[in-house]
Design a protein around this motif. Sequence first.
Motif, short mmCIF file in Angstrom:
data_model
loop_
_atom_site.label_atom_id
_atom_site.label_comp_id
_atom_site.label_asym_id
_atom_site.label_seq_id
_atom_site.Cartn_x
_atom_site.Cartn_y
_atom_site.Cartn_z
N LEU A 87 0.83 -1.20 0.00
CA LEU A 87 0.00 0.00 0.00
C LEU A 87 0.87 1.26 0.00
O LEU A 87 0.57 2.24 -0.68
CB LEU A 87 -0.93 0.00 1.23
N GLN A 128 -6.92 0.13 -1.27
CA GLN A 128 -7.24 -0.37 0.06
C GLN A 128 -6.98 -1.87 0.13
O GLN A 128 -6.98 -2.56 -0.89
CB GLN A 128 -8.71 -0.08 0.42
N ILE A 135 -5.30 -6.69 -1.98
CA ILE A 135 -5.26 -5.24 -2.22
C ILE A 135 -6.09 -4.93 -3.46
O ILE A 135 -5.93 -5.55 -4.51
CB ILE A 135 -3.82 -4.76 -2.42
#
Length: 384
Positions: A87, A128, A135
Amino acid sequence: MEEQEINLLELVHVLVKRKMLIFKICTVGIVASVVYSLNLPNIYSATAKILPPQKEAGGGLSALLGQAGGLAGIATGGLGGGSDLYLGILKSRSVADAVIHRLDLTRIYQADNMEAARRSLDGAIKVQAGKDGIISITAENKDPNLSAQLANAFVDELGKTTIRLNLSKAGTERIFLEKRLELVKKDLVKAENEVKYFSQRNRIVQVDSQAKASIEAIARLKADLASKEMQLAVLSSRQTEHSPDVKAIQNGIRSLKTELSVLSGKGGVGEGIPSIGNMPGVGLEYSRKLRELKTQEAIFEQLTKQYEIAKLTEAKDSSSFQILDEAVIPVNKSKPKRSIIVILSTVAAFFVSIFTVFVQEYLSRIPDSDRTIIENIKRSARNF
């Protein structure tokens, strides 16, 4: 109770008396919301899903690295920080800039500079991670083709970035071992030639088996010591001397040096051979040269294994992720929800109209003295 009923009836009477105003306000709200929603462009969303690398269970290359020991354990480091790490990479400026240049988003977004393009891209991308670790990369745009391209571009740039980060680490270790291996090769050739020439000159074929065992034991200890020292050199380039890993390796080096000192006896630090300490000069010199040869052979063998593992690690993308779903061109829009906009606007207009009706009713019933005060306030405001 009677007073409450009268008040309720009065409220209903006010609403009925001014129902046309309520109707007009609601009608204006409905029409305005319909016109507004119809003028909103359709936004299409495309989503790509990836699975970060999972921890290896100890088979395959991991088992091979485990058997090699030493620097091989370091070579398995790579990237493996789970979803949070990926992320962070997806939200990094370098990935965003790569996507902007790749799709020429500065022109598409009509941005004046890269900073403005990054802000527009940040508003169009949502990244997210779910509880299962998967993901999701969702891209939104008025063009359905571009939304799919955006999501897939982020996946591609994530792959390039993780490979680059892994290769930079593995490549450093491979180069370090490569240089060290070249030096050990020269030392090994030198030791082989010295034993060869000394044996030919003095016509020595073999030495006592006990002395030979002592030589091999010292050679193994020196090879282990050399491996530990190289492992310490690699770790010291990335960690401080107070690191638990660095301290553990330093303790191991001290233990090996102590064992070497015990095996070497009083003839010097790491140089004497107790089991053959009383051998004639020629035999002792031969044993020393043979010990050096065995030491270089053991070091060369370990370095060769570690070098091959470093090359495998560099070639293998140990942090590669799996693409579960590539982004496809969306058929249906994701927003705006025009019906919801109209309904919410109608409800809001209804409550505004009720408030307006009661305000008008209140103003129509205020005493003349209050009305005069209001007029004076209006007059003062105009003069101001």
